[in-house]
Design a protein around this motif. Sequence first.
Motif, mmCIF file in Angstrom:
data_model
loop_
_atom_site.group_PDB
_atom_site.id
_atom_site.type_symbol
_atom_site.label_atom_id
_atom_site.label_comp_id
_atom_site.label_asym_id
_atom_site.label_seq_id
_atom_site.Cartn_x
_atom_site.Cartn_y
_atom_site.Cartn_z
ATOM 1 N N ARG A 1 0.807 -1.228 0.000
ATOM 2 C CA ARG A 1 0.000 0.000 0.000
ATOM 3 C C ARG A 1 0.838 1.275 0.000
ATOM 4 O O ARG A 1 0.304 2.354 -0.159
ATOM 5 C CB ARG A 1 -0.919 0.014 1.225
ATOM 6 N N ASN A 2 2.135 1.128 0.263
ATOM 7 C CA ASN A 2 3.035 2.280 0.353
ATOM 8 C C ASN A 2 2.549 3.307 1.371
ATOM 9 O O ASN A 2 2.463 4.498 1.084
ATOM 10 C CB ASN A 2 3.219 2.916 -1.038
ATOM 11 N N VAL A 3 2.209 2.795 2.553
ATOM 12 C CA VAL A 3 1.858 3.691 3.651
ATOM 13 C C VAL A 3 2.756 3.367 4.846
ATOM 14 O O VAL A 3 3.287 2.258 4.946
ATOM 15 C CB VAL A 3 0.372 3.546 4.074
ATOM 16 N N GLY A 4 2.952 4.344 5.717
ATOM 17 C CA GLY A 4 3.753 4.118 6.925
ATOM 18 C C GLY A 4 2.882 4.323 8.156
ATOM 19 O O GLY A 4 1.900 5.073 8.102
ATOM 20 N N LEU A 5 3.232 3.626 9.234
ATOM 21 C CA LEU A 5 2.461 3.775 10.473
ATOM 22 C C LEU A 5 3.423 3.813 11.660
ATOM 23 O O LEU A 5 4.277 2.929 11.798
ATOM 24 C CB LEU A 5 1.475 2.609 10.626
ATOM 25 N N VAL A 6 3.279 4.841 12.486
ATOM 26 C CA VAL A 6 4.085 4.917 13.712
ATOM 27 C C VAL A 6 3.115 4.858 14.888
ATOM 28 O O VAL A 6 2.151 5.614 14.929
ATOM 29 C CB VAL A 6 4.908 6.222 13.774
ATOM 30 N N VAL A 7 3.372 3.931 15.815
ATOM 31 C CA VAL A 7 2.457 3.779 16.951
ATOM 32 C C VAL A 7 3.150 4.181 18.255
ATOM 33 O O VAL A 7 4.376 4.352 18.283
ATOM 34 C CB VAL A 7 1.940 2.320 17.054
ATOM 35 N N GLN A 8 2.367 4.280 19.300
ATOM 36 C CA GLN A 8 2.900 4.742 20.578
ATOM 37 C C GLN A 8 4.047 3.877 21.090
ATOM 38 O O GLN A 8 5.052 4.373 21.573
ATOM 39 C CB GLN A 8 1.763 4.768 21.593
ATOM 40 N N GLU A 9 3.892 2.547 20.940
ATOM 41 C CA GLU A 9 4.930 1.669 21.501
ATOM 42 C C GLU A 9 6.142 1.505 20.588
ATOM 43 O O GLU A 9 6.996 0.677 20.842
ATOM 44 C CB GLU A 9 4.346 0.306 21.893
ATOM 45 N N LYS A 10 6.179 2.250 19.514
ATOM 46 C CA LYS A 10 7.326 2.365 18.602
ATOM 47 C C LYS A 10 7.613 1.099 17.795
ATOM 48 O O LYS A 10 7.982 1.162 16.653
ATOM 49 C CB LYS A 10 8.590 2.818 19.339
ATOM 50 N N ALA A 11 7.486 -0.055 18.416
ATOM 51 C CA ALA A 11 7.640 -1.330 17.709
ATOM 52 C C ALA A 11 8.969 -1.437 16.971
ATOM 53 O O ALA A 11 9.040 -1.936 15.854
ATOM 54 C CB ALA A 11 6.467 -1.536 16.745
ATOM 55 N N LEU A 12 10.031 -0.957 17.593
ATOM 56 C CA LEU A 12 11.354 -1.112 16.960
ATOM 57 C C LEU A 12 11.783 -2.567 17.053
ATOM 58 O O LEU A 12 11.389 -3.286 17.971
ATOM 59 C CB LEU A 12 12.372 -0.215 17.667
ATOM 60 N N PHE A 13 12.604 -2.995 16.106
ATOM 61 C CA PHE A 13 13.064 -4.378 16.107
ATOM 62 C C PHE A 13 14.252 -4.502 17.071
ATOM 63 O O PHE A 13 15.300 -3.896 16.837
ATOM 64 C CB PHE A 13 13.448 -4.816 14.697
ATOM 65 N N PRO A 14 14.092 -5.247 18.156
ATOM 66 C CA PRO A 14 15.095 -5.207 19.236
ATOM 67 C C PRO A 14 16.451 -5.786 18.858
ATOM 68 O O PRO A 14 17.452 -5.486 19.491
ATOM 69 C CB PRO A 14 14.443 -6.052 20.341
ATOM 70 N N HIS A 15 16.495 -6.627 17.811
ATOM 71 C CA HIS A 15 17.762 -7.276 17.450
ATOM 72 C C HIS A 15 18.533 -6.477 16.412
ATOM 73 O O HIS A 15 19.606 -6.905 15.992
ATOM 74 C CB HIS A 15 17.481 -8.681 16.920
ATOM 75 N N LEU A 16 17.992 -5.338 15.975
ATOM 76 C CA LEU A 16 18.665 -4.543 14.942
ATOM 77 C C LEU A 16 19.106 -3.190 15.508
ATOM 78 O O LEU A 16 18.428 -2.630 16.374
ATOM 79 C CB LEU A 16 17.729 -4.303 13.760
ATOM 80 N N THR A 17 20.221 -2.674 14.981
ATOM 81 C CA THR A 17 20.694 -1.361 15.426
ATOM 82 C C THR A 17 19.756 -0.291 14.876
ATOM 83 O O THR A 17 18.901 -0.573 14.023
ATOM 84 C CB THR A 17 22.110 -1.091 14.891
ATOM 85 N N VAL A 18 19.976 0.931 15.329
ATOM 86 C CA VAL A 18 19.159 2.060 14.859
ATOM 87 C C VAL A 18 19.248 2.161 13.335
ATOM 88 O O VAL A 18 18.235 2.258 12.629
ATOM 89 C CB VAL A 18 19.636 3.370 15.544
ATOM 90 N N ALA A 19 20.476 2.092 12.812
ATOM 91 C CA ALA A 19 20.664 2.220 11.355
ATOM 92 C C ALA A 19 19.949 1.083 10.623
ATOM 93 O O ALA A 19 19.297 1.309 9.596
ATOM 94 C CB ALA A 19 22.151 2.214 11.026
ATOM 95 N N LYS A 20 20.060 -0.122 11.150
ATOM 96 C CA LYS A 20 19.419 -1.265 10.478
ATOM 97 C C LYS A 20 17.899 -1.214 10.599
ATOM 98 O O LYS A 20 17.188 -1.659 9.709
ATOM 99 C CB LYS A 20 19.970 -2.586 11.033
#
Lengths: 527, 213
Positions: free
Chosen positions: B82-101
């Motif tokens: 769909r080419n859309v982005g979503l940012v949620v409150q809990e951020k949902a960052l991938f814990p095993h990847l660095t910020v850059a990754k």
Amino acid sequence: MLPFTLLIIFCAPIFIVLSSLFGEYSDNWIHLYNYVLVDYVSSTIFLISGVSVLVFFIGTITAWIVTNYDFYGKSFFEWSLILPLSIPPYILAYTFTGLFDPFGDANNLIRNIFNLGSDVSIFPNVRNIYGAIVVFSFTLYPYVYLVSRSAFLNQSKSMKESARLLGLSEIGVFFKLSLPIIRPAAIGGLMLVIMETLSDFGAVDHFAIQTFTTGIFRTWQGMYDLQTAMQLASLLLLAVGLFFILERNSRNKAAFSSNDSSFRPENEIRLSNMKSLWAFLICFIPLFIGFILPITELIYWAFESESSFINQKFIQTSFNSISLAIISGLLTAFLALIINFSIRFKPGTIINRLSSLLSIGYAVPGLILAVGMVQLLIYIDNNFLDSTNIVLTGSIFGLLLAYIIKTYALANSSIESGYERITSSMDDSSKLLGSTGWGMLARVHLPLLKTSFLTATLLVMSEVVKELPATLILRPFNFETLAVSTYIYAAEERMFQAASPAIAIVLIGLIPIFFLSKMIRSSNKLG
Amino acid sequence: MGDLILELRNLSHSYDGKEISLNNTTLAVNKAERVSILGPSGSGKSTLLRLIAGLEKPYSGTITIQGKIVSSVNQMVAPEKRNVGLVVQEKALFPHLTVAKNIGFGIRKNQEKAKIISDLLNLFKIEHLLNKYPHEISGGEQQRTALARSMAPDPELLMLDEPFSALDKELKEELYAELDQIFKERKQTIVLVTHDLDEAKVLSEKQINLENT
């Protein structure tokens, strides 16, 4: 003083085995080194590689399916996928050959149905290393399934949704996100599988595969060369030690795989009929091969057996096994209770570190423990009991000691987690109300630790009943347990007679599995 | 009127087939437009974003993104297409990847991946964190990383679901100013869900109360 004494007793068999590396090397060693050591190493590496790959896929894929999808039979598979843990690899090996040998029951059945000639064999030969890989994989995959399931459950739903929005398909999320995150936890489970595979004697012996354990056994019982057997055992012990360290490291790294535990999947994806069927089959196959198939074959053998299922010998071996299991279960659980109670009152002291060292016995293969134990008992007999009528070598004492060393880690983890639930304020209240020291243990801790104590006892009992190599070597003359009895019958190809002790082992092994599956079911209700 | 990016027509949703979580909603968002959705708890704000992202299926109505129907009762385009982005409150960052990754996660096949990551690290002032893992950085830095990650694939529409509610007031105000600037420069189309009217006024030109749509 008690922990130090225990540590010396627990570690002595291991050090005795390792010390053989600095002793003399006999002609037998040179023969083994020149002709068979390469085979031992290569077949062991091939075996653990094959088992690792298969177990990793079975364990993680089934865990992924039951945690993320809603399909027919999901709630049943969630707990039943751990049932193969109750089948020791050697029992699956016996039933495998009984089913798939050229004149095994599965081949006979197919020939009868399709009216085929006796020269036709449908199933491939399983008495080889590939058969062993299948046997170990389908009995041991629950180690990886359990840790993977728990890690997948802790994965945040919004994290997976973010990955979808960043371009990953559902399968892509599994391979590129969820699997890499749980990798440390899954590898931890895999290390346990490798240690179990390296420790096994019964299955590889039945399939006549040249591995370290069969080599150690043949060198000792065939060549009667204990020194060379110990040197071979030392090499295996070093390999096991390496995987033990890797497992500990994986456990530490696994912390991040569950740091999102506040987010549980809210709604699983409902699969369409066709996909639901696939999910069902993927979960059913491991359960079928690892549990339903061997149980069915054992029951068939039991019915076909000419002698009755419960005969005098079966009653005697069951009594031996169960009494050994109860005694070692209670002793080990009590020992773990005393050690944890001591730690409670002197936290941070050396006892704390010694306690974790006492758990090392779990990683030591039963065969190696038995080799070291025999040497230790001979030394004690010759140096301390020479003037008495007491002989520890070949006695129940040695057997019980080996069981306690081997299973202490299981009892300790159960008691330790029980103690974590007793707050220090409870201790304070107990003291203020007049119960201190042993009084507090008896009146406060023990009642609160009832379930943990029972779990610890049951876990130890189940391991003791299944343990084959240590029992085979350390048992008193003419003393048979269910495991030994099954092994002897199977070695003589008397599979019908092997059925009753094998079924008894599985039934006893099912007791802790029953409690574990109950925990899984109740955690689902809470979730 | 500019190019229409998002159009919702008579959109309704129910989680269980009985209770309606979103009722007959209609909305249009043009390119580079920034719209805030306000409304009381339970009014279906977050559900609306999940429907647009393709994470939920509508009960009735249609969702059109760039002129193409992506959700209807009979039709669902997968979220990743769909080419859309979503940012949620809990951020949902991938814990095993660095910020850059983490930032590069959605642009694996892009030839200019390194440049995009570097630009976004600079834009969000987190270039010093590129080799850090999510648990090693603060809540505000995690939110910047999550925003950068969502913007890396250059989505036509960026949706923000109460992304700042877990941050303290000072940090929020600092972020508002920065984001306002970033969104303007990049002409980013935004749909923001919030319960904070001040936040809505700072970050968007149009505020819609979901109860009145």
